[in-house]
Enzyme design. Structure first.
Site, PDB file in Angstrom:
ATOM      1  N   PHE A  40       1.993  42.521  32.174  1.00  0.00           N
ATOM      2  CA  PHE A  40       0.566  42.458  31.443  1.00  0.00           C
ATOM      3  C   PHE A  40      -0.197  43.649  31.403  1.00  0.00           C
ATOM      4  O   PHE A  40       0.110  44.610  32.579  1.00  0.00           O
ATOM      5  CB  PHE A  40      -0.374  41.359  32.005  1.00  0.00           C
ATOM      6  CG  PHE A  40      -0.599  41.274  33.434  1.00  0.00           C
ATOM      7  CD1 PHE A  40      -1.433  42.121  33.839  1.00  0.00           C
ATOM      8  CD2 PHE A  40      -0.183  40.135  34.100  1.00  0.00           C
ATOM      9  CE1 PHE A  40      -1.618  42.017  35.267  1.00  0.00           C
ATOM     10  CE2 PHE A  40      -0.567  40.188  35.463  1.00  0.00           C
ATOM     11  CZ  PHE A  40      -1.284  41.135  36.031  1.00  0.00           C
TER      12      PHE A  40
ATOM     13  N   THR B  80      61.554  29.247  53.756  1.00  0.00           N
ATOM     14  CA  THR B  80      60.964  27.919  53.486  1.00  0.00           C
ATOM     15  C   THR B  80      61.209  27.955  51.778  1.00  0.00           C
ATOM     16  O   THR B  80      61.129  28.922  51.502  1.00  0.00           O
ATOM     17  CB  THR B  80      59.449  27.502  53.919  1.00  0.00           C
ATOM     18  OG1 THR B  80      58.770  28.467  53.244  1.00  0.00           O
ATOM     19  CG2 THR B  80      59.422  27.780  55.153  1.00  0.00           C
ATOM     20  N   GLY B  81      61.259  26.730  51.475  1.00  0.00           N
ATOM     21  CA  GLY B  81      61.282  26.403  50.059  1.00  0.00           C
ATOM     22  C   GLY B  81      61.889  27.398  49.024  1.00  0.00           C
ATOM     23  O   GLY B  81      62.921  27.778  49.181  1.00  0.00           O
TER      24      GLY B  81
ATOM     25  N   LYS C  68      55.080  22.142  56.811  1.00  0.00           N
ATOM     26  CA  LYS C  68      56.150  22.844  57.187  1.00  0.00           C
ATOM     27  C   LYS C  68      56.255  23.712  58.339  1.00  0.00           C
ATOM     28  O   LYS C  68      56.990  23.751  59.081  1.00  0.00           O
ATOM     29  CB  LYS C  68      56.756  23.226  55.936  1.00  0.00           C
ATOM     30  CG  LYS C  68      56.094  24.474  55.073  1.00  0.00           C
ATOM     31  CD  LYS C  68      56.850  24.557  53.645  1.00  0.00           C
ATOM     32  CE  LYS C  68      55.954  25.390  52.699  1.00  0.00           C
ATOM     33  NZ  LYS C  68      56.463  25.226  51.309  1.00  0.00           N
TER      34      LYS C  68
ATOM     35  N   GLY D  43      24.717  65.209  26.881  1.00  0.00           N
ATOM     36  CA  GLY D  43      25.242  64.746  28.402  1.00  0.00           C
ATOM     37  C   GLY D  43      24.865  63.346  28.636  1.00  0.00           C
ATOM     38  O   GLY D  43      25.178  62.841  29.972  1.00  0.00           O
TER      39      GLY D  43
ATOM     40  N   HIS E 251      20.515  58.594  33.075  1.00  0.00           N
ATOM     41  CA  HIS E 251      19.960  58.070  34.250  1.00  0.00           C
ATOM     42  C   HIS E 251      19.478  56.844  34.295  1.00  0.00           C
ATOM     43  O   HIS E 251      18.162  56.430  34.762  1.00  0.00           O
ATOM     44  CB  HIS E 251      18.838  59.053  34.527  1.00  0.00           C
ATOM     45  CG  HIS E 251      19.446  60.556  34.728  1.00  0.00           C
ATOM     46  ND1 HIS E 251      20.315  60.885  35.530  1.00  0.00           N
ATOM     47  CD2 HIS E 251      19.096  61.823  33.972  1.00  0.00           C
ATOM     48  CE1 HIS E 251      20.687  62.208  35.751  1.00  0.00           C
ATOM     49  NE2 HIS E 251      19.874  62.872  34.555  1.00  0.00           N
TER      50      HIS E 251
ATOM     51  N   ASP F 153      46.208  27.497  49.951  1.00  0.00           N
ATOM     52  CA  ASP F 153      47.300  27.758  51.205  1.00  0.00           C
ATOM     53  C   ASP F 153      46.594  27.221  52.639  1.00  0.00           C
ATOM     54  O   ASP F 153      45.531  27.801  52.765  1.00  0.00           O
ATOM     55  CB  ASP F 153      47.823  28.842  51.039  1.00  0.00           C
ATOM     56  CG  ASP F 153      49.065  29.078  51.619  1.00  0.00           C
ATOM     57  OD1 ASP F 153      49.410  28.400  52.453  1.00  0.00           O
ATOM     58  OD2 ASP F 153      49.891  29.832  51.064  1.00  0.00           O
TER      59      ASP F 153
ATOM     60  N   GLU G   5      29.164  62.382  27.911  1.00  0.00           N
ATOM     61  CA  GLU G   5      29.791  61.912  29.222  1.00  0.00           C
ATOM     62  C   GLU G   5      30.724  60.751  28.754  1.00  0.00           C
ATOM     63  O   GLU G   5      32.023  60.820  29.072  1.00  0.00           O
ATOM     64  CB  GLU G   5      28.998  61.512  30.268  1.00  0.00           C
ATOM     65  CG  GLU G   5      28.272  62.744  31.138  1.00  0.00           C
ATOM     66  CD  GLU G   5      29.091  63.586  31.641  1.00  0.00           C
ATOM     67  OE1 GLU G   5      30.234  63.267  31.923  1.00  0.00           O
ATOM     68  OE2 GLU G   5      28.561  64.611  32.421  1.00  0.00           O
TER      69      GLU G   5
ATOM     70  N   LYS H  93      46.612  38.087  65.093  1.00  0.00           N
ATOM     71  CA  LYS H  93      46.105  38.059  66.554  1.00  0.00           C
ATOM     72  C   LYS H  93      47.049  38.567  67.453  1.00  0.00           C
ATOM     73  O   LYS H  93      46.321  39.330  68.496  1.00  0.00           O
ATOM     74  CB  LYS H  93      45.599  36.709  66.845  1.00  0.00           C
ATOM     75  CG  LYS H  93      45.124  36.556  68.098  1.00  0.00           C
ATOM     76  CD  LYS H  93      44.663  35.248  68.442  1.00  0.00           C
ATOM     77  CE  LYS H  93      43.939  34.911  69.866  1.00  0.00           C
ATOM     78  NZ  LYS H  93      43.505  33.807  70.301  1.00  0.00           N
TER      79      LYS H  93
END
Length: 514
Positions: free
Chosen positions: A463, A32-33, A64, A303, A274, A124, A326, A136
Protein backbone atom coordinates in the site's frame (compact mmCIF):
# COMPACT_ATOMS: atom_id res chain seq x y z
CA UNK A 1 39.59 -67.88 7.01
CA UNK A 2 38.26 -66.43 3.75
CA UNK A 3 36.70 -63.00 3.89
CA UNK A 4 32.97 -62.72 3.27
CA UNK A 5 30.87 -60.24 1.33
CA UNK A 6 27.11 -59.83 1.81
CA UNK A 7 25.51 -58.67 -1.44
CA UNK A 8 21.88 -57.53 -1.74
CA UNK A 9 20.98 -54.86 -4.28
CA UNK A 10 17.95 -53.48 -6.12
CA UNK A 11 20.12 -51.64 -8.67
CA UNK A 12 22.25 -54.35 -10.30
CA UNK A 13 24.33 -51.97 -12.45
CA UNK A 14 27.91 -53.28 -12.67
CA UNK A 15 27.18 -55.92 -10.03
CA UNK A 16 28.28 -59.10 -11.81
CA UNK A 17 31.67 -57.68 -12.86
CA UNK A 18 32.30 -56.54 -9.29
CA UNK A 19 31.27 -59.87 -7.72
CA UNK A 20 33.43 -61.68 -10.27
CA UNK A 21 36.43 -59.65 -9.11
CA UNK A 22 35.68 -60.41 -5.45
CA UNK A 23 35.32 -64.12 -6.16
CA UNK A 24 38.62 -64.11 -8.07
CA UNK A 25 40.25 -62.74 -4.90
CA UNK A 26 38.90 -65.67 -2.88
CA UNK A 27 36.12 -63.68 -1.17
CA UNK A 28 33.02 -65.71 -0.29
CA UNK A 29 29.70 -64.26 -1.46
CA UNK A 30 26.46 -64.31 0.56
CA UNK A 31 23.28 -63.08 -1.06
CA UNK A 32 19.49 -62.91 -0.98
CA UNK A 33 16.49 -63.20 -3.30
CA UNK A 34 16.80 -61.70 -6.77
CA UNK A 35 20.43 -60.71 -6.24
CA UNK A 36 21.37 -64.32 -5.48
CA UNK A 37 19.57 -65.49 -8.62
CA UNK A 38 21.47 -62.96 -10.76
CA UNK A 39 24.81 -64.08 -9.32
CA UNK A 40 23.94 -67.75 -9.84
CA UNK A 41 22.84 -67.03 -13.41
CA UNK A 42 26.31 -65.61 -14.07
CA UNK A 43 27.80 -68.93 -12.94
CA UNK A 44 29.37 -67.51 -9.78
CA UNK A 45 29.42 -69.31 -6.39
CA UNK A 46 27.07 -67.80 -3.81
CA UNK A 47 25.69 -68.78 -0.39
CA UNK A 48 22.08 -68.15 0.57
CA UNK A 49 21.48 -65.87 3.54
CA UNK A 50 19.50 -68.76 5.08
CA UNK A 51 22.68 -70.84 5.13
CA UNK A 52 24.23 -68.18 7.37
CA UNK A 53 21.27 -67.57 9.66
CA UNK A 54 19.87 -71.10 9.68
CA UNK A 55 16.51 -69.41 9.42
CA UNK A 56 14.27 -69.11 6.37
CA UNK A 57 13.27 -65.81 4.73
CA UNK A 58 9.76 -65.05 6.00
CA UNK A 59 6.87 -62.59 5.48
CA UNK A 60 7.37 -62.33 1.70
CA UNK A 61 11.04 -61.50 2.22
CA UNK A 62 10.37 -58.72 4.75
CA UNK A 63 12.54 -60.59 7.27
CA UNK A 64 15.71 -62.21 6.00
CA UNK A 65 18.81 -60.28 7.11
CA UNK A 66 17.50 -58.99 10.44
CA UNK A 67 19.34 -61.67 12.39
CA UNK A 68 22.21 -61.83 14.93
CA UNK A 69 24.22 -64.02 12.52
CA UNK A 70 24.25 -61.09 10.12
CA UNK A 71 24.53 -58.10 12.44
CA UNK A 72 26.87 -59.89 14.84
CA UNK A 73 29.15 -60.58 11.87
CA UNK A 74 28.95 -56.90 10.87
CA UNK A 75 29.25 -55.15 14.23
CA UNK A 76 31.95 -57.25 15.92
CA UNK A 77 35.05 -55.09 16.42
CA UNK A 78 37.89 -57.20 15.06
CA UNK A 79 40.49 -55.88 17.49
CA UNK A 80 38.30 -56.44 20.55
CA UNK A 81 38.86 -59.92 22.04
CA UNK A 82 35.52 -59.99 23.91
CA UNK A 83 33.65 -59.33 20.64
CA UNK A 84 35.50 -61.96 18.68
CA UNK A 85 35.15 -64.54 21.48
CA UNK A 86 31.40 -63.82 21.72
CA UNK A 87 30.67 -64.40 18.01
CA UNK A 88 32.99 -67.40 17.95
CA UNK A 89 31.08 -69.06 20.78
CA UNK A 90 27.84 -68.47 18.86
CA UNK A 91 29.26 -69.78 15.58
CA UNK A 92 28.99 -66.39 13.88
CA UNK A 93 31.55 -65.63 11.17
CA UNK A 94 32.62 -62.01 10.48
CA UNK A 95 31.27 -60.31 7.36
CA UNK A 96 33.91 -58.06 5.83
CA UNK A 97 32.13 -56.44 2.89
CA UNK A 98 28.57 -55.18 2.53
CA UNK A 99 27.37 -54.35 -0.98
CA UNK A 100 23.81 -53.10 -0.57
CA UNK A 101 21.51 -50.58 -2.20
CA UNK A 102 17.93 -50.01 -1.24
CA UNK A 103 14.39 -50.64 -2.45
CA UNK A 104 13.44 -48.01 -5.05
CA UNK A 105 11.26 -45.87 -2.81
CA UNK A 106 11.97 -42.63 -4.71
CA UNK A 107 11.22 -44.24 -8.07
CA UNK A 108 8.03 -45.76 -6.67
CA UNK A 109 6.55 -42.52 -5.31
CA UNK A 110 7.61 -40.69 -8.49
CA UNK A 111 5.09 -42.72 -10.46
CA UNK A 112 1.80 -40.91 -11.13
CA UNK A 113 -1.04 -42.02 -8.86
CA UNK A 114 1.11 -44.55 -7.01
CA UNK A 115 -0.95 -46.59 -4.53
CA UNK A 116 -0.27 -45.94 -0.87
CA UNK A 117 0.32 -49.65 -0.15
CA UNK A 118 2.83 -49.90 -2.99
CA UNK A 119 4.77 -46.97 -1.57
CA UNK A 120 4.80 -48.53 1.90
CA UNK A 121 5.94 -51.90 0.52
CA UNK A 122 8.97 -50.20 -1.05
CA UNK A 123 10.30 -48.95 2.27
CA UNK A 124 13.48 -50.92 2.87
CA UNK A 125 14.13 -52.06 6.45
CA UNK A 126 16.86 -54.69 6.30
CA UNK A 127 18.98 -52.77 3.77
CA UNK A 128 19.44 -49.60 5.83
CA UNK A 129 20.06 -51.72 8.94
CA UNK A 130 22.91 -53.61 7.24
CA UNK A 131 24.37 -50.44 5.77
CA UNK A 132 24.33 -48.64 9.09
CA UNK A 133 25.81 -51.60 10.98
CA UNK A 134 28.61 -51.92 8.45
CA UNK A 135 29.22 -48.16 8.31
CA UNK A 136 29.40 -47.94 12.11
CA UNK A 137 32.06 -50.68 12.11
CA UNK A 138 33.88 -49.25 9.07
CA UNK A 139 37.32 -49.88 10.58
CA UNK A 140 36.58 -53.55 10.06
CA UNK A 141 33.96 -53.61 7.31
CA UNK A 142 34.01 -52.14 3.81
CA UNK A 143 30.53 -50.91 2.91
CA UNK A 144 29.45 -49.98 -0.62
CA UNK A 145 26.05 -48.47 -1.44
CA UNK A 146 26.87 -46.88 -4.81
CA UNK A 147 27.73 -48.89 -7.97
CA UNK A 148 30.01 -45.99 -8.97
CA UNK A 149 32.39 -47.13 -6.20
CA UNK A 150 32.68 -50.79 -7.23
CA UNK A 151 35.81 -50.44 -9.31
CA UNK A 152 37.49 -48.13 -6.80
CA UNK A 153 37.04 -50.77 -4.12
CA UNK A 154 38.17 -53.63 -6.38
CA UNK A 155 41.31 -51.74 -7.39
CA UNK A 156 42.17 -50.90 -3.76
CA UNK A 157 42.20 -54.49 -2.44
CA UNK A 158 45.63 -55.51 -1.18
CA UNK A 159 47.06 -59.04 -0.91
CA UNK A 160 45.03 -59.69 2.24
CA UNK A 161 41.82 -58.32 0.63
CA UNK A 162 41.99 -55.27 2.89
CA UNK A 163 40.85 -51.79 1.85
CA UNK A 164 42.67 -48.63 3.06
CA UNK A 165 41.02 -47.04 6.10
CA UNK A 166 40.66 -43.66 4.37
CA UNK A 167 38.54 -45.26 1.64
CA UNK A 168 36.49 -47.22 4.18
CA UNK A 169 35.81 -44.00 6.05
CA UNK A 170 34.79 -42.20 2.86
CA UNK A 171 32.44 -45.03 1.90
CA UNK A 172 30.91 -45.06 5.40
CA UNK A 173 30.23 -41.32 5.18
CA UNK A 174 28.47 -41.87 1.86
CA UNK A 175 26.35 -44.63 3.43
CA UNK A 176 25.14 -42.36 6.22
CA UNK A 177 24.27 -39.66 3.65
CA UNK A 178 22.51 -42.29 1.56
CA UNK A 179 20.39 -43.68 4.39
CA UNK A 180 19.65 -40.20 5.76
CA UNK A 181 18.38 -39.09 2.34
CA UNK A 182 16.34 -42.28 2.02
CA UNK A 183 14.73 -41.71 5.42
CA UNK A 184 14.13 -38.04 4.63
CA UNK A 185 12.15 -38.99 1.51
CA UNK A 186 10.07 -41.46 3.49
CA UNK A 187 9.44 -38.92 6.25
CA UNK A 188 8.42 -36.30 3.67
CA UNK A 189 6.05 -38.74 1.96
CA UNK A 190 4.26 -39.62 5.20
CA UNK A 191 4.20 -36.01 6.39
CA UNK A 192 2.36 -35.05 3.21
CA UNK A 193 0.05 -38.04 3.49
CA UNK A 194 -1.18 -36.86 6.88
CA UNK A 195 -1.35 -33.20 5.82
CA UNK A 196 1.26 -31.88 8.25
CA UNK A 197 2.33 -28.50 6.86
CA UNK A 198 5.09 -27.44 9.24
CA UNK A 199 6.27 -30.52 11.20
CA UNK A 200 8.23 -30.29 14.44
CA UNK A 201 11.30 -31.70 12.64
CA UNK A 202 12.25 -30.65 9.11
CA UNK A 203 14.61 -32.94 7.24
CA UNK A 204 15.41 -32.03 3.65
CA UNK A 205 17.34 -33.97 1.05
CA UNK A 206 18.75 -32.85 -2.28
CA UNK A 207 20.94 -34.52 -4.89
CA UNK A 208 24.04 -32.91 -6.32
CA UNK A 209 23.47 -31.86 -9.90
CA UNK A 210 26.78 -30.13 -10.58
CA UNK A 211 29.75 -28.42 -9.02
CA UNK A 212 29.96 -24.73 -9.88
CA UNK A 213 33.13 -22.79 -10.63
CA UNK A 214 32.18 -20.35 -7.88
CA UNK A 215 29.17 -18.75 -6.19
CA UNK A 216 27.87 -15.20 -6.48
CA UNK A 217 31.49 -14.03 -6.49
CA UNK A 218 34.75 -15.78 -7.45
CA UNK A 219 35.88 -16.08 -3.82
CA UNK A 220 32.76 -18.12 -2.89
CA UNK A 221 32.57 -21.88 -3.42
CA UNK A 222 29.26 -23.30 -4.66
CA UNK A 223 27.35 -26.31 -6.02
CA UNK A 224 23.89 -26.88 -7.51
CA UNK A 225 21.58 -29.43 -5.89
CA UNK A 226 18.20 -30.57 -7.18
CA UNK A 227 15.14 -32.03 -5.49
CA UNK A 228 15.09 -35.85 -5.68
CA UNK A 229 11.55 -36.00 -7.07
CA UNK A 230 11.71 -34.61 -10.58
CA UNK A 231 9.61 -31.58 -11.43
CA UNK A 232 10.00 -31.02 -15.16
CA UNK A 233 8.87 -27.38 -15.13
CA UNK A 234 12.04 -26.21 -13.36
CA UNK A 235 15.55 -25.02 -14.14
CA UNK A 236 16.88 -28.03 -12.22
CA UNK A 237 15.25 -30.30 -14.82
CA UNK A 238 16.10 -28.13 -17.85
CA UNK A 239 17.87 -29.70 -20.81
CA UNK A 240 20.86 -27.66 -21.95
CA UNK A 241 21.14 -27.75 -25.73
CA UNK A 242 24.12 -25.46 -26.20
CA UNK A 243 26.61 -23.21 -24.44
CA UNK A 244 28.99 -23.28 -21.52
CA UNK A 245 28.14 -24.51 -18.05
CA UNK A 246 25.67 -22.53 -15.99
CA UNK A 247 27.03 -20.39 -13.17
CA UNK A 248 25.49 -19.71 -9.76
CA UNK A 249 24.12 -16.34 -10.87
CA UNK A 250 22.91 -17.83 -14.18
CA UNK A 251 20.85 -20.41 -12.29
CA UNK A 252 19.26 -17.87 -9.95
CA UNK A 253 18.43 -15.47 -12.79
CA UNK A 254 17.10 -18.28 -14.97
CA UNK A 255 14.87 -19.46 -12.13
CA UNK A 256 13.52 -15.92 -11.71
CA UNK A 257 12.85 -15.58 -15.44
CA UNK A 258 11.09 -18.94 -15.60
CA UNK A 259 8.95 -18.07 -12.58
CA UNK A 260 7.70 -14.91 -14.31
CA UNK A 261 7.03 -16.31 -17.78
CA UNK A 262 5.09 -19.25 -16.31
CA UNK A 263 2.54 -16.75 -14.97
CA UNK A 264 1.09 -16.34 -18.47
CA UNK A 265 -0.88 -18.58 -20.80
CA UNK A 266 -0.78 -16.13 -23.71
CA UNK A 267 2.50 -15.70 -25.65
CA UNK A 268 4.92 -14.02 -23.25
CA UNK A 269 8.56 -12.98 -23.19
CA UNK A 270 10.56 -12.00 -20.12
CA UNK A 271 14.01 -10.48 -19.79
CA UNK A 272 15.76 -10.68 -16.41
CA UNK A 273 18.89 -9.04 -15.05
CA UNK A 274 20.15 -9.55 -11.50
CA UNK A 275 16.95 -11.31 -10.38
CA UNK A 276 14.71 -8.45 -11.54
CA UNK A 277 12.65 -8.23 -14.74
CA UNK A 278 13.99 -5.62 -17.16
CA UNK A 279 11.48 -6.43 -19.89
CA UNK A 280 8.12 -8.22 -20.08
CA UNK A 281 5.85 -8.36 -23.09
CA UNK A 282 2.62 -10.09 -24.15
CA UNK A 283 1.58 -10.49 -27.76
CA UNK A 284 -0.59 -12.24 -30.31
CA UNK A 285 2.48 -14.41 -31.02
CA UNK A 286 5.86 -14.96 -29.39
CA UNK A 287 7.69 -12.67 -31.83
CA UNK A 288 5.44 -9.76 -30.91
CA UNK A 289 5.79 -10.57 -27.21
CA UNK A 290 9.60 -10.52 -27.50
CA UNK A 291 9.58 -7.21 -29.39
CA UNK A 292 7.58 -5.64 -26.54
CA UNK A 293 9.88 -7.10 -23.89
CA UNK A 294 12.96 -5.83 -25.73
CA UNK A 295 11.49 -2.33 -26.10
CA UNK A 296 11.04 -2.05 -22.32
CA UNK A 297 14.76 -1.48 -21.79
CA UNK A 298 17.08 -2.24 -24.73
CA UNK A 299 20.09 -1.32 -22.56
CA UNK A 300 19.44 -3.55 -19.54
CA UNK A 301 18.54 -6.62 -21.61
CA UNK A 302 22.18 -6.70 -22.81
CA UNK A 303 23.88 -9.59 -21.00
CA UNK A 304 20.58 -10.72 -19.52
CA UNK A 305 18.39 -13.80 -19.66
CA UNK A 306 15.33 -14.21 -21.89
CA UNK A 307 12.53 -16.68 -21.13
CA UNK A 308 9.78 -17.44 -23.64
CA UNK A 309 6.70 -19.63 -23.25
CA UNK A 310 6.43 -20.60 -26.92
CA UNK A 311 8.73 -22.35 -29.40
CA UNK A 312 11.60 -20.28 -30.80
CA UNK A 313 11.55 -20.18 -34.60
CA UNK A 314 14.18 -18.90 -37.04
CA UNK A 315 12.68 -15.40 -37.20
CA UNK A 316 12.83 -14.94 -33.42
CA UNK A 317 16.24 -16.59 -33.28
CA UNK A 318 17.63 -13.91 -35.59
CA UNK A 319 16.44 -11.20 -33.20
CA UNK A 320 17.84 -13.00 -30.17
CA UNK A 321 21.13 -13.60 -31.98
CA UNK A 322 21.57 -9.90 -32.67
CA UNK A 323 22.27 -9.01 -29.02
CA UNK A 324 24.46 -10.46 -26.30
CA UNK A 325 22.47 -12.74 -23.99
CA UNK A 326 23.64 -15.17 -21.32
CA UNK A 327 20.71 -17.62 -21.51
CA UNK A 328 17.59 -18.28 -23.56
CA UNK A 329 14.84 -20.43 -22.01
CA UNK A 330 12.01 -21.90 -24.09
CA UNK A 331 9.83 -25.03 -24.27
CA UNK A 332 11.33 -25.90 -27.68
CA UNK A 333 13.41 -24.63 -30.60
CA UNK A 334 13.13 -25.38 -34.30
CA UNK A 335 16.23 -26.90 -35.90
CA UNK A 336 16.69 -23.69 -37.89
CA UNK A 337 16.51 -21.61 -34.72
CA UNK A 338 19.22 -23.69 -33.04
CA UNK A 339 21.47 -23.29 -36.07
CA UNK A 340 21.04 -19.52 -35.96
CA UNK A 341 21.63 -19.25 -32.20
CA UNK A 342 24.67 -21.52 -32.17
CA UNK A 343 26.36 -19.56 -34.94
CA UNK A 344 29.36 -17.75 -33.43
CA UNK A 345 27.71 -17.93 -30.00
CA UNK A 346 29.63 -20.75 -28.35
CA UNK A 347 28.89 -19.49 -24.82
CA UNK A 348 25.16 -18.78 -25.23
CA UNK A 349 23.23 -21.23 -23.06
CA UNK A 350 20.10 -22.62 -24.65
CA UNK A 351 17.79 -24.24 -22.10
CA UNK A 352 14.75 -26.32 -22.93
CA UNK A 353 12.14 -26.53 -20.15
CA UNK A 354 8.90 -28.46 -20.27
CA UNK A 355 6.16 -25.94 -19.58
CA UNK A 356 3.95 -28.52 -17.88
CA UNK A 357 1.82 -28.03 -14.83
CA UNK A 358 3.93 -28.22 -11.69
CA UNK A 359 3.65 -31.62 -10.03
CA UNK A 360 3.98 -30.26 -6.54
CA UNK A 361 3.44 -27.15 -4.50
CA UNK A 362 6.63 -25.17 -4.16
CA UNK A 363 7.93 -24.36 -0.71
CA UNK A 364 10.46 -21.59 -0.27
CA UNK A 365 13.41 -22.11 2.07
CA UNK A 366 15.51 -19.13 3.13
CA UNK A 367 18.54 -19.71 5.30
CA UNK A 368 19.40 -17.28 8.07
CA UNK A 369 22.28 -17.49 10.49
CA UNK A 370 21.39 -20.27 12.90
CA UNK A 371 18.17 -21.33 11.21
CA UNK A 372 15.85 -21.42 8.24
CA UNK A 373 12.60 -19.72 7.26
CA UNK A 374 10.00 -21.80 5.45
CA UNK A 375 6.95 -20.52 3.58
CA UNK A 376 4.66 -21.36 0.70
CA UNK A 377 5.83 -19.77 -2.53
CA UNK A 378 3.72 -16.76 -3.50
CA UNK A 379 1.71 -18.21 -6.38
CA UNK A 380 -1.33 -15.95 -5.94
CA UNK A 381 -2.35 -13.77 -8.86
CA UNK A 382 -5.19 -11.51 -9.89
CA UNK A 383 -7.61 -14.41 -10.34
CA UNK A 384 -7.16 -15.26 -6.66
CA UNK A 385 -8.23 -11.79 -5.49
CA UNK A 386 -10.73 -10.70 -8.16
CA UNK A 387 -13.71 -11.36 -5.87
CA UNK A 388 -12.24 -8.94 -3.32
CA UNK A 389 -11.13 -6.26 -5.77
CA UNK A 390 -12.56 -2.82 -5.02
CA UNK A 391 -12.64 0.22 -7.27
CA UNK A 392 -12.20 3.01 -4.73
CA UNK A 393 -12.15 6.09 -6.97
CA UNK A 394 -14.83 8.10 -8.69
CA UNK A 395 -13.59 7.02 -12.11
CA UNK A 396 -13.63 3.32 -12.96
CA UNK A 397 -10.90 1.79 -15.11
CA UNK A 398 -11.76 1.23 -18.76
CA UNK A 399 -11.72 -2.36 -20.03
CA UNK A 400 -8.30 -1.76 -21.61
CA UNK A 401 -6.95 -0.25 -18.39
CA UNK A 402 -8.31 -3.18 -16.40
CA UNK A 403 -6.43 -5.65 -18.59
CA UNK A 404 -3.25 -3.62 -18.12
CA UNK A 405 -3.82 -3.47 -14.36
CA UNK A 406 -4.14 -7.27 -14.18
CA UNK A 407 -0.90 -7.61 -16.14
CA UNK A 408 0.85 -5.06 -13.93
CA UNK A 409 -0.37 -6.79 -10.75
CA UNK A 410 1.00 -10.11 -12.04
CA UNK A 411 4.49 -8.78 -12.72
CA UNK A 412 5.01 -6.51 -9.71
CA UNK A 413 5.08 -9.64 -7.54
CA UNK A 414 8.39 -10.56 -9.17
CA UNK A 415 10.11 -7.24 -8.48
CA UNK A 416 12.12 -6.67 -5.30
CA UNK A 417 10.32 -4.61 -2.64
CA UNK A 418 9.63 -1.76 -2.49
CA UNK A 419 8.31 -2.43 -5.99
CA UNK A 420 6.57 -0.39 -8.67
CA UNK A 421 5.81 -1.67 -12.18
CA UNK A 422 4.39 0.29 -15.11
CA UNK A 423 2.49 -1.27 -18.01
CA UNK A 424 1.35 0.18 -21.32
CA UNK A 425 -0.06 -1.65 -24.33
CA UNK A 426 0.85 -5.19 -23.26
CA UNK A 427 4.35 -4.52 -22.05
CA UNK A 428 6.20 -3.41 -18.98
CA UNK A 429 7.53 0.08 -19.66
CA UNK A 430 9.19 0.85 -16.33
CA UNK A 431 10.21 -0.75 -13.06
CA UNK A 432 11.50 0.47 -9.73
CA UNK A 433 12.56 -2.18 -7.25
CA UNK A 434 14.58 -2.80 -4.11
CA UNK A 435 14.10 0.72 -2.75
CA UNK A 436 13.73 1.73 0.88
CA UNK A 437 10.72 3.93 0.19
CA UNK A 438 7.83 3.59 -2.23
CA UNK A 439 7.90 7.03 -3.80
CA UNK A 440 11.58 6.45 -4.59
CA UNK A 441 10.69 3.23 -6.41
CA UNK A 442 7.95 5.09 -8.31
CA UNK A 443 10.29 7.89 -9.37
CA UNK A 444 12.79 5.35 -10.73
CA UNK A 445 10.09 3.51 -12.68
CA UNK A 446 8.62 6.73 -14.11
CA UNK A 447 12.01 8.09 -15.10
CA UNK A 448 12.93 4.80 -16.77
CA UNK A 449 9.68 4.78 -18.75
CA UNK A 450 10.07 8.36 -19.98
CA UNK A 451 7.31 9.41 -22.38
CA UNK A 452 5.91 5.85 -22.32
CA UNK A 453 4.15 6.76 -19.06
CA UNK A 454 1.44 8.63 -20.96
CA UNK A 455 -1.66 6.43 -20.70
CA UNK A 456 0.21 3.74 -18.72
CA UNK A 457 -0.98 2.06 -15.52
CA UNK A 458 0.97 1.61 -12.29
CA UNK A 459 1.08 -1.30 -9.84
CA UNK A 460 2.56 -1.41 -6.35
CA UNK A 461 3.42 -4.51 -4.33
CA UNK A 462 2.20 -2.89 -1.09
CA UNK A 463 0.00 0.00 0.00
CA UNK A 464 0.84 3.69 -0.30
CA UNK A 465 1.64 5.13 3.14
CA UNK A 466 1.10 8.64 1.70
CA UNK A 467 -0.34 10.26 -1.39
CA UNK A 468 3.06 11.32 -2.79
CA UNK A 469 3.34 8.27 -5.09
CA UNK A 470 -0.03 9.10 -6.66
CA UNK A 471 1.05 12.68 -7.19
CA UNK A 472 4.24 11.61 -8.99
CA UNK A 473 2.20 9.20 -11.12
CA UNK A 474 -0.29 11.89 -12.06
CA UNK A 475 2.46 14.28 -13.18
CA UNK A 476 3.79 11.53 -15.50
CA UNK A 477 0.44 10.80 -17.12
CA UNK A 478 -0.50 7.53 -15.38
CA UNK A 479 -4.23 6.86 -15.83
CA UNK A 480 -4.87 3.93 -13.45
CA UNK A 481 -3.31 2.36 -10.37
CA UNK A 482 -3.57 -1.05 -8.70
CA UNK A 483 -2.36 -1.58 -5.13
CA UNK A 484 -3.33 -3.63 -2.05
CA UNK A 485 -4.75 -0.79 0.02
CA UNK A 486 -4.92 -1.06 3.79
CA UNK A 487 -3.03 2.04 4.90
CA UNK A 488 -4.53 4.24 7.61
CA UNK A 489 -4.00 7.04 5.08
CA UNK A 490 -5.68 5.34 2.11
CA UNK A 491 -8.16 8.18 1.79
CA UNK A 492 -5.37 10.65 1.01
CA UNK A 493 -4.31 8.53 -1.98
CA UNK A 494 -7.93 8.10 -3.08
CA UNK A 495 -8.49 11.86 -2.91
CA UNK A 496 -5.34 12.50 -4.92
CA UNK A 497 -6.49 10.02 -7.59
CA UNK A 498 -9.88 11.74 -7.77
CA UNK A 499 -8.16 15.09 -8.09
CA UNK A 500 -6.27 13.90 -11.21
CA UNK A 501 -9.06 11.65 -12.59
CA UNK A 502 -6.99 8.49 -12.02
CA UNK A 503 -8.80 5.19 -11.52
CA UNK A 504 -7.53 3.15 -8.56
CA UNK A 505 -8.16 -0.47 -7.63
CA UNK A 506 -7.52 -2.12 -4.26
CA UNK A 507 -6.76 -5.87 -4.26
CA UNK A 508 -6.46 -6.52 -0.52
CA UNK A 509 -3.33 -8.62 -1.07
CA UNK A 510 0.29 -7.51 -0.91
CA UNK A 511 3.27 -9.06 -2.70
CA UNK A 512 6.43 -8.29 -0.70
CA UNK A 513 9.56 -9.81 -2.23
CA UNK A 514 12.74 -9.21 -0.28
Amino acid sequence: MAKRALVSVSDKTGLIDFVQQLVSKGIEIISTGGTKKAIEAAGLPVLSISEITNFPEILDGRVKTLHPAVHGGLLAVRGKKEHMDAISELGIQPIDFVIVNLYPFKETISKPDVAYDEAVENIDIGGPSMLRSAAKNHRSVTVVCDPADYQTVAASLDADNEVPFELKQKLAAKVFRHTAAYDALIADYFTKQVGEEFPEKLTLTYEKKQSLRYGENPHQMAAFYSEPLKNEATIAAAKQLHGKELSYNNIRDADAALGIVKEFTEPAAVAVKHMNPCGIGLGANINEAYDKAYETDPVSIFGGIVALNREVDAELAEKLHSIFLEIIIAPSYTDEAIQVLENKKKNLRLLQVKFTEDKQDFVQYTSVRGGMLVQDLDTKGYEDVKEDVKIVTERKPTDAEMESLKFAWTIVKHVKSNAIALVNNGRMVGMGGGQTNRVGAAKIALEEAGDKTKGAVLSSDAFFPMSDTVEEAAKAGITAIIQPGGSVRDQESIDMCNKYNIAMVFTGMRHFKH
